[in-house]
Design a protein around this motif. Sequence first.
Motif, PDB file in Angstrom:
ATOM      1  N   ILE A 249       5.078  -4.712   7.297  1.00 28.31           N
ATOM      2  CA  ILE A 249       6.363  -4.025   7.350  1.00 28.31           C
ATOM      3  C   ILE A 249       6.122  -2.558   7.016  1.00 28.31           C
ATOM      4  N   ASP A 250       6.504  -1.678   7.927  1.00 26.08           N
ATOM      5  CA  ASP A 250       6.458  -0.243   7.657  1.00 26.08           C
ATOM      6  C   ASP A 250       7.700   0.087   6.855  1.00 26.08           C
ATOM      7  N   ALA A 251       7.495   0.507   5.615  1.00 25.81           N
ATOM      8  CA  ALA A 251       8.619   0.663   4.701  1.00 25.81           C
ATOM      9  C   ALA A 251       8.646   2.055   4.093  1.00 25.81           C
ATOM     10  N   GLN A 252       9.766   2.325   3.452  1.00 25.00           N
ATOM     11  CA  GLN A 252       9.868   3.558   2.677  1.00 25.00           C
ATOM     12  C   GLN A 252      10.801   3.352   1.506  1.00 25.00           C
ATOM     13  N   LYS A 253      10.471   4.018   0.426  1.00 27.41           N
ATOM     14  CA  LYS A 253      11.335   3.993  -0.743  1.00 27.41           C
ATOM     15  C   LYS A 253      12.445   5.003  -0.493  1.00 27.41           C
ATOM     16  N   ILE A 254      13.687   4.542  -0.640  1.00 27.97           N
ATOM     17  CA  ILE A 254      14.836   5.424  -0.442  1.00 27.97           C
ATOM     18  C   ILE A 254      15.148   6.178  -1.733  1.00 27.97           C
ATOM     19  N   GLY A 255      15.099   5.479  -2.841  1.00 28.88           N
ATOM     20  CA  GLY A 255      15.369   6.129  -4.121  1.00 28.88           C
ATOM     21  C   GLY A 255      15.585   5.120  -5.217  1.00 28.88           C
ATOM     22  N   GLU A 256      15.760   5.633  -6.434  1.00 24.64           N
ATOM     23  CA  GLU A 256      16.067   4.772  -7.569  1.00 24.64           C
ATOM     24  C   GLU A 256      16.762   5.590  -8.642  1.00 24.64           C
ATOM     25  N   GLY A 257      17.519   4.906  -9.490  1.00 21.41           N
ATOM     26  CA  GLY A 257      18.190   5.591 -10.572  1.00 21.41           C
ATOM     27  C   GLY A 257      19.317   4.766 -11.164  1.00 21.41           C
TER      28      GLY A 257
ATOM     29  N   ILE B  48       0.848  -1.186   0.000  1.00 20.62           N
ATOM     30  CA  ILE B  48       0.000   0.000   0.000  1.00 20.62           C
ATOM     31  C   ILE B  48       0.887   1.241   0.000  1.00 20.62           C
ATOM     32  N   ASP B  49       0.679   2.104  -0.980  1.00 20.70           N
ATOM     33  CA  ASP B  49       1.394   3.377  -1.076  1.00 20.70           C
ATOM     34  C   ASP B  49       0.707   4.371  -0.147  1.00 20.70           C
ATOM     35  N   LYS B  50       1.419   4.805   0.882  1.00 26.95           N
ATOM     36  CA  LYS B  50       0.853   5.728   1.859  1.00 26.95           C
ATOM     37  C   LYS B  50       1.249   7.175   1.572  1.00 26.95           C
ATOM     38  N   GLY B  51       1.948   7.407   0.446  1.00 26.01           N
ATOM     39  CA  GLY B  51       2.353   8.750   0.067  1.00 26.01           C
ATOM     40  C   GLY B  51       3.708   9.140   0.626  1.00 26.01           C
ATOM     41  N   ASN B  52       4.349  10.087  -0.004  1.00 21.63           N
ATOM     42  CA  ASN B  52       5.656  10.597   0.426  1.00 21.63           C
ATOM     43  C   ASN B  52       6.702   9.506   0.599  1.00 21.63           C
ATOM     44  N   GLY B  53       6.645   8.475  -0.248  1.00 20.40           N
ATOM     45  CA  GLY B  53       7.629   7.399  -0.185  1.00 20.40           C
ATOM     46  C   GLY B  53       7.372   6.361   0.883  1.00 20.40           C
ATOM     47  N   LYS B  54       6.325   6.525   1.672  1.00 17.90           N
ATOM     48  CA  LYS B  54       5.981   5.579   2.752  1.00 17.90           C
ATOM     49  C   LYS B  54       5.123   4.459   2.185  1.00 17.90           C
ATOM     50  N   LEU B  55       5.418   3.235   2.626  1.00 16.09           N
ATOM     51  CA  LEU B  55       4.710   2.052   2.152  1.00 16.09           C
ATOM     52  C   LEU B  55       4.307   1.176   3.322  1.00 16.09           C
ATOM     53  N   GLU B  56       3.243   0.435   3.135  1.00 11.28           N
ATOM     54  CA  GLU B  56       2.848  -0.608   4.074  1.00 11.28           C
ATOM     55  C   GLU B  56       2.892  -1.920   3.296  1.00 11.28           C
ATOM     56  N   VAL B  57       3.808  -2.784   3.688  1.00  8.22           N
ATOM     57  CA  VAL B  57       4.004  -4.049   2.983  1.00  8.22           C
ATOM     58  C   VAL B  57       3.384  -5.166   3.825  1.00  8.22           C
TER      59      VAL B  57
ATOM     60  N   ALA C  31      17.020   0.322  -7.351  1.00  6.29           N
ATOM     61  CA  ALA C  31      15.970   0.883  -6.503  1.00  6.29           C
ATOM     62  C   ALA C  31      16.231   0.411  -5.075  1.00  6.29           C
ATOM     63  N   GLY C  32      16.024   1.302  -4.109  1.00  5.79           N
ATOM     64  CA  GLY C  32      16.306   0.954  -2.719  1.00  5.79           C
ATOM     65  C   GLY C  32      15.149   1.266  -1.786  1.00  5.79           C
ATOM     66  N   PHE C  33      14.974   0.395  -0.798  1.00  6.19           N
ATOM     67  CA  PHE C  33      13.901   0.500   0.182  1.00  6.19           C
ATOM     68  C   PHE C  33      14.434   0.123   1.562  1.00  6.19           C
ATOM     69  N   SER C  34      13.738   0.569   2.596  1.00  7.43           N
ATOM     70  CA  SER C  34      14.033   0.095   3.944  1.00  7.43           C
ATOM     71  C   SER C  34      12.703  -0.115   4.660  1.00  7.43           C
ATOM     72  N   GLY C  35      12.734  -0.900   5.733  1.00  7.19           N
ATOM     73  CA  GLY C  35      11.505  -1.165   6.465  1.00  7.19           C
ATOM     74  C   GLY C  35      11.772  -1.827   7.797  1.00  7.19           C
ATOM     75  N   THR C  36      10.769  -1.776   8.651  1.00  4.02           N
ATOM     76  CA  THR C  36      10.866  -2.393   9.970  1.00  4.02           C
ATOM     77  C   THR C  36       9.574  -3.133  10.297  1.00  4.02           C
ATOM     78  N   THR C  37       9.716  -4.150  11.104  1.00 10.76           N
ATOM     79  CA  THR C  37       8.567  -4.872  11.638  1.00 10.76           C
ATOM     80  C   THR C  37       8.984  -5.486  12.963  1.00 10.76           C
ATOM     81  N   GLU C  38       8.024  -5.948  13.713  1.00  9.90           N
ATOM     82  CA  GLU C  38       8.304  -6.572  15.003  1.00  9.90           C
ATOM     83  C   GLU C  38       7.514  -7.873  15.092  1.00  9.90           C
ATOM     84  N   ILE C  39       8.185  -8.929  15.536  1.00 11.11           N
ATOM     85  CA  ILE C  39       7.524 -10.223  15.693  1.00 11.11           C
ATOM     86  C   ILE C  39       7.706 -10.703  17.124  1.00 11.11           C
ATOM     87  N   ARG C  40       6.849 -11.614  17.531  1.00  9.27           N
ATOM     88  CA  ARG C  40       6.978 -12.238  18.848  1.00  9.27           C
ATOM     89  C   ARG C  40       7.386 -13.691  18.640  1.00  9.27           C
TER      90      ARG C  40
END
Length: 187
Positions: free
Chosen positions: A135-143, A111-120, A152-161
């Motif tokens: 995963i709360d993610a964001q697009k870092i850039g591409e070129g 899901i594109d949440k705008g401003n490079g923010k994504l929900e994966v 193309a580069g992305f980063s993201g975080t999530t938490e599991i138990r």
Amino acid sequence: MKKLILTAAFLGALSTTASAAEYVIDTKGAHAFINFKTSHLGVSWLTGRFNTFEGSFNYDGKSYDNAQIEVNIDTTSIDSNHAERDKHLRGGDFLNVGKFPTAKFVSSKIIDKGNGKLEVKGAFTLHGTTKNIVIDAQKIGEGKDPWGGYRAGFSGTTEIRLADYGMKEVLGPTTVMLDLHVEGIRK
């Protein structure tokens, strides 16, 4: 092992469409990382990473509607910078790598949440158990890169138990934060 951070693997394989570009995660050039972090006895952080993983993703650069990610992690490659602890983490109390040598993430929706923010959203399999995660993610850039390729580069975080994946919580409720950093090279 309390909190685990999963970063590099989450943008593995984005589903193929006619206009989508295919990318392979750049693990050979060490431009992708899957890190983890968990509380140690509530007084400090235990950090580490998975040294061996692979994956791919597809997306068209404009929309994530048909994007798909897949990442495979070699759980035997866990590295907390301490050989004895790594042996324990690979053993039956935690990852049990003899029985479960791989973990896997496959996206189901981005899901594109705008401003490079994504929900994966997708399925994460660890220790023989598959659970849906976000995963709360964001697009870092591409070129273009200096070698004639395109990245193309992305980063993201999530938490599991850990208990959700059938692992013991030896010291009480144990969560792991996963921190993912992915750079893909277009095929």
